[in-house]
Design a protein around this motif. Structure first.
Motif, PDB file in Angstrom:
ATOM      1  N   UNK A 197      11.499  36.555  50.943  1.00 43.76           N
ATOM      2  CA  UNK A 197      11.485  38.005  51.144  1.00 43.76           C
ATOM      3  C   UNK A 197      11.437  38.405  52.614  1.00 43.76           C
ATOM      4  N   UNK A 198      11.114  37.465  53.508  1.00 40.96           N
ATOM      5  CA  UNK A 198      11.056  37.782  54.936  1.00 40.96           C
ATOM      6  C   UNK A 198      11.316  36.515  55.748  1.00 40.96           C
ATOM      7  N   UNK A 199      11.710  36.677  57.013  1.00 41.76           N
ATOM      8  CA  UNK A 199      11.901  35.500  57.873  1.00 41.76           C
ATOM      9  C   UNK A 199      10.616  34.693  58.049  1.00 41.76           C
ATOM     10  N   UNK A 200       9.475  35.371  58.083  1.00 45.69           N
ATOM     11  CA  UNK A 200       8.197  34.673  58.253  1.00 45.69           C
ATOM     12  C   UNK A 200       7.892  33.778  57.047  1.00 45.69           C
ATOM     13  N   UNK A 201       8.170  34.272  55.872  1.00 41.19           N
ATOM     14  CA  UNK A 201       7.951  33.467  54.659  1.00 41.19           C
ATOM     15  C   UNK A 201       8.927  32.293  54.645  1.00 41.19           C
ATOM     16  N   UNK A 202      10.170  32.535  55.031  1.00 44.95           N
ATOM     17  CA  UNK A 202      11.165  31.446  55.102  1.00 44.95           C
ATOM     18  C   UNK A 202      10.695  30.360  56.063  1.00 44.95           C
ATOM     19  N   UNK A 203      10.142  30.761  57.211  1.00 40.76           N
ATOM     20  CA  UNK A 203       9.618  29.774  58.173  1.00 40.76           C
ATOM     21  C   UNK A 203       8.515  28.935  57.562  1.00 40.76           C
ATOM     22  N   UNK A 204       7.599  29.562  56.844  1.00 43.23           N
ATOM     23  CA  UNK A 204       6.487  28.818  56.223  1.00 43.23           C
ATOM     24  C   UNK A 204       7.000  27.811  55.195  1.00 43.23           C
ATOM     25  N   UNK A 205       7.956  28.230  54.394  1.00 41.80           N
ATOM     26  CA  UNK A 205       8.523  27.329  53.385  1.00 41.80           C
ATOM     27  C   UNK A 205       9.256  26.178  54.073  1.00 41.80           C
ATOM     28  N   UNK A 206      10.060  26.489  55.081  1.00 40.79           N
ATOM     29  CA  UNK A 206      10.798  25.450  55.806  1.00 40.79           C
ATOM     30  C   UNK A 206       9.840  24.449  56.449  1.00 40.79           C
ATOM     31  N   UNK A 207       8.758  24.929  57.037  1.00 35.74           N
ATOM     32  CA  UNK A 207       7.755  24.026  57.613  1.00 35.74           C
ATOM     33  C   UNK A 207       7.207  23.063  56.563  1.00 35.74           C
TER      34      UNK A 207
END
Length: 68
Positions: free
Chosen positions: A37-47
């Protein structure tokens, strides 16, 4: 799927705000799908996904446009 990791990010209401999958391929690992839903959430998942395959090569498995 064997040799794969799937992660989901839940929002404050308990609903899924993002998810991603990393899976072993012939050479390294592929990440896809990854939706958030957001770039910040995408970053957390990718990490989280890349942490699960630390030291290994990974690729993004992006869909291609199929032209007629």
């Amino acid at each position: 799927m064997p040799e794969s990791t799937a992660l989901a990010y839940t929002g404050p209401d308990g609903g899924i705000a993002g998810y991603g999958v990393v899976r072993k391929c012939l050479e390294g690992h592929k990440i896809g799908a990854l939706f958030a839903d957001s770039p910040e959430i995408a970053d957390r998942i990718l990490e989280g996904l890349t942490f699960s395959v630390r030291g290994e090569t990974f690729y993004f498995d992006t869909p291609e446009i199929h032209r007629k």
